[in-house]
Design a protein around this motif. Sequence first.
Motif, PDB file in Angstrom:
ATOM      1  N   LYS A  63      -8.147  -2.895   2.662  1.00 34.06           N
ATOM      2  CA  LYS A  63      -9.129  -1.846   2.994  1.00 34.06           C
ATOM      3  C   LYS A  63     -10.540  -2.426   3.026  1.00 34.06           C
ATOM      4  O   LYS A  63     -11.349  -2.094   3.892  1.00 34.06           O
ATOM      5  N   SER A  64     -10.830  -3.325   2.079  1.00 29.55           N
ATOM      6  CA  SER A  64     -12.165  -3.925   2.021  1.00 29.55           C
ATOM      7  C   SER A  64     -12.434  -4.808   3.237  1.00 29.55           C
ATOM      8  O   SER A  64     -13.585  -5.063   3.588  1.00 29.55           O
ATOM      9  N   GLN A  65     -11.340  -5.252   3.884  1.00 28.65           N
ATOM     10  CA  GLN A  65     -11.468  -6.099   5.079  1.00 28.65           C
ATOM     11  C   GLN A  65     -11.323  -5.305   6.372  1.00 28.65           C
ATOM     12  O   GLN A  65     -11.242  -5.877   7.461  1.00 28.65           O
ATOM     13  N   GLY A  66     -11.256  -3.982   6.242  1.00 23.62           N
ATOM     14  CA  GLY A  66     -11.167  -3.129   7.428  1.00 23.62           C
ATOM     15  C   GLY A  66      -9.787  -3.047   8.051  1.00 23.62           C
ATOM     16  O   GLY A  66      -9.641  -2.665   9.213  1.00 23.62           O
ATOM     17  N   VAL A  67      -8.730  -3.396   7.278  1.00 21.20           N
ATOM     18  CA  VAL A  67      -7.355  -3.330   7.778  1.00 21.20           C
ATOM     19  C   VAL A  67      -6.715  -2.017   7.317  1.00 21.20           C
ATOM     20  O   VAL A  67      -6.794  -1.665   6.136  1.00 21.20           O
ATOM     21  N   LYS A  68      -6.082  -1.297   8.242  1.00 24.20           N
ATOM     22  CA  LYS A  68      -5.399  -0.043   7.892  1.00 24.20           C
ATOM     23  C   LYS A  68      -4.190  -0.332   7.005  1.00 24.20           C
ATOM     24  O   LYS A  68      -3.497  -1.345   7.199  1.00 24.20           O
ATOM     25  N   VAL A  69      -3.932   0.590   6.075  1.00 17.80           N
ATOM     26  CA  VAL A  69      -2.842   0.385   5.116  1.00 17.80           C
ATOM     27  C   VAL A  69      -1.874   1.575   5.147  1.00 17.80           C
ATOM     28  O   VAL A  69      -2.266   2.724   4.950  1.00 17.80           O
ATOM     29  N   LEU A  70      -0.599   1.242   5.374  1.00 17.10           N
ATOM     30  CA  LEU A  70       0.491   2.214   5.306  1.00 17.10           C
ATOM     31  C   LEU A  70       1.377   1.811   4.134  1.00 17.10           C
ATOM     32  O   LEU A  70       1.920   0.707   4.119  1.00 17.10           O
ATOM     33  N   PHE A  71       1.496   2.691   3.133  1.00 12.07           N
ATOM     34  CA  PHE A  71       2.319   2.393   1.950  1.00 12.07           C
ATOM     35  C   PHE A  71       3.663   3.091   2.130  1.00 12.07           C
ATOM     36  O   PHE A  71       3.725   4.312   2.294  1.00 12.07           O
ATOM     37  N   TYR A  72       4.737   2.293   2.114  1.00  8.99           N
ATOM     38  CA  TYR A  72       6.087   2.796   2.372  1.00  8.99           C
ATOM     39  C   TYR A  72       6.882   2.740   1.069  1.00  8.99           C
ATOM     40  O   TYR A  72       6.971   1.692   0.445  1.00  8.99           O
ATOM     41  N   VAL A  73       7.454   3.840   0.695  1.00 15.81           N
ATOM     42  CA  VAL A  73       8.153   4.062  -0.576  1.00 15.81           C
ATOM     43  C   VAL A  73       7.096   4.291  -1.656  1.00 15.81           C
ATOM     44  O   VAL A  73       6.537   3.364  -2.231  1.00 15.81           O
ATOM     45  N   SER A  74       6.825   5.546  -1.886  1.00 14.61           N
ATOM     46  CA  SER A  74       5.782   5.924  -2.833  1.00 14.61           C
ATOM     47  C   SER A  74       6.070   5.378  -4.225  1.00 14.61           C
ATOM     48  O   SER A  74       7.206   5.407  -4.692  1.00 14.61           O
ATOM     49  N   PRO A  75       5.017   4.858  -4.907  1.00 14.63           N
ATOM     50  CA  PRO A  75       5.196   4.562  -6.333  1.00 14.63           C
ATOM     51  C   PRO A  75       5.655   5.837  -7.040  1.00 14.63           C
ATOM     52  O   PRO A  75       5.266   6.942  -6.637  1.00 14.63           O
ATOM     53  N   GLN A  76       6.473   5.703  -8.055  1.00 18.16           N
ATOM     54  CA  GLN A  76       7.037   6.904  -8.681  1.00 18.16           C
ATOM     55  C   GLN A  76       6.015   7.540  -9.626  1.00 18.16           C
ATOM     56  O   GLN A  76       6.192   7.607 -10.836  1.00 18.16           O
ATOM     57  N   VAL A  77       4.938   8.040  -9.011  1.00 16.78           N
ATOM     58  CA  VAL A  77       3.839   8.625  -9.790  1.00 16.78           C
ATOM     59  C   VAL A  77       4.306   9.824 -10.608  1.00 16.78           C
ATOM     60  O   VAL A  77       3.780  10.106 -11.683  1.00 16.78           O
ATOM     61  N   TRP A  78       5.311  10.519 -10.105  1.00 17.60           N
ATOM     62  CA  TRP A  78       5.839  11.688 -10.807  1.00 17.60           C
ATOM     63  C   TRP A  78       6.569  11.273 -12.086  1.00 17.60           C
ATOM     64  O   TRP A  78       6.755  12.076 -12.983  1.00 17.60           O
ATOM     65  N   ALA A  79       6.990  10.003 -12.148  1.00 21.20           N
ATOM     66  CA  ALA A  79       7.693   9.516 -13.343  1.00 21.20           C
ATOM     67  C   ALA A  79       6.732   8.872 -14.333  1.00 21.20           C
ATOM     68  O   ALA A  79       6.941   8.922 -15.531  1.00 21.20           O
ATOM     69  N   TRP A  80       5.684   8.246 -13.818  1.00 18.21           N
ATOM     70  CA  TRP A  80       4.788   7.476 -14.673  1.00 18.21           C
ATOM     71  C   TRP A  80       3.501   8.230 -14.948  1.00 18.21           C
ATOM     72  O   TRP A  80       3.369   8.907 -15.933  1.00 18.21           O
ATOM     73  N   ARG A  81       2.556   8.101 -14.034  1.00 19.87           N
ATOM     74  CA  ARG A  81       1.239   8.695 -14.271  1.00 19.87           C
ATOM     75  C   ARG A  81       0.799   9.462 -13.031  1.00 19.87           C
ATOM     76  O   ARG A  81       0.309   8.864 -12.068  1.00 19.87           O
TER      77      ARG A  81
END
Length: 383
Positions: A111-129
């Motif tokens: 992101k800091s370099q201006g590159v778009k980011v697509l995150f595939y397979v969500s971190p299990q935020v519902w399980a952790w934090r």
Amino acid sequence: MTNQSAYTVLFSAGESSGDQHAANMFLELKQRCPSIRGIGMGGSKMRQAGIDVRYDSAGIGVIGLVEILKHYGEIRRALNLLKQIIRDEKPDLLVCVDYKEFNLKLARFAKSQGVKVLFYVSPQVWAWRPGRVVTYGKAIDMMAVIFPFETRYYEAENVPVRYVGHPSVDKVHPQGSRSEDFELFGLDPHRPVVGILPGSRGNEIKRILPVMLAAAASLAAQRPELQFVLPQADSISDAALAAHFVNTSLAVKVIKQQPYDVIQCCDAVMTTSGTASLEIALLGVPMVIVYRLAAFSYWLGKRLVKIPFIGLPNIIAGKTIVKELIQEQLTPENLAAEILQLLDDGDYRQNCLAALQAVKHQLGDGGGSKNMAQLALEMLGGA
């Protein structure tokens, strides 16, 4: 189909399942945009799909704080290399596949370099934090989730999110029929088959396979008619596996390349927690889910995890439908006893099968890799 001639997509997959997901997504992308180029970190599946793998992730797919610290130097080298690629080659899109903490760092840099980011397979935020949703939201342009219930966590914080379907729904299909596979693998169709799935990471094999083999030896002593099969993960070397069979006379058929055909032959399976447990559920085979971490990693995890299960079938069902043997509960005696109950207790077995069918229904019709390819092209401006 896009007219853009030379998109470059950087993939970052740190584990065996991520390697497979990235490969499937890239194959779908190539169908829609034949000139697209894939580079990045991953394994054999990504290479086979035509991605230029610059860093082999086989040595860094570890879980638990102690394990990560042991591999810290290698993980850091991988991260630095991918950052260098972003700086030097300016990819059009970064696709982070799971491997959450590593990929969060990489996403922030992209992101800091201006590159778009697509995150595939969500971190299990519902399980952790759950609060981590905001943290990830700042580092990405889009979160692609694979369970329908995950979208609400991101929508609540106005983080762009799309449910794309679980990739396993599409890929978990045996190549042959059950009777064909029995013949192919040299199994007796009149004798029960027990599957041994010790995981796809080296540290899982070390901690869990000895317990599984001890349980299998106990089962073989009680029930000599049982047959044992072990589908070998691509990420595990022959040598790593063979070391555990030196001091045992137990007959186990080790089979490569065809995990779904092996699993469909099974009457019951002992499996390490992870994607494999979901794949077994989709194939409708009763199982027991096991896991063991370094003591400190487990102690820390117990304090962080917000849900009562670790097995994906149980998480999706919202209740215990499959027995979990974790840490000190994971003993050869407990494991053997659960396998016997799945084989011998008709009502117990049927309840498990019905619950697994409900999980399969909940996951829907699939199309995850196609949906991911479409989403990536939208982000590249070529939809």
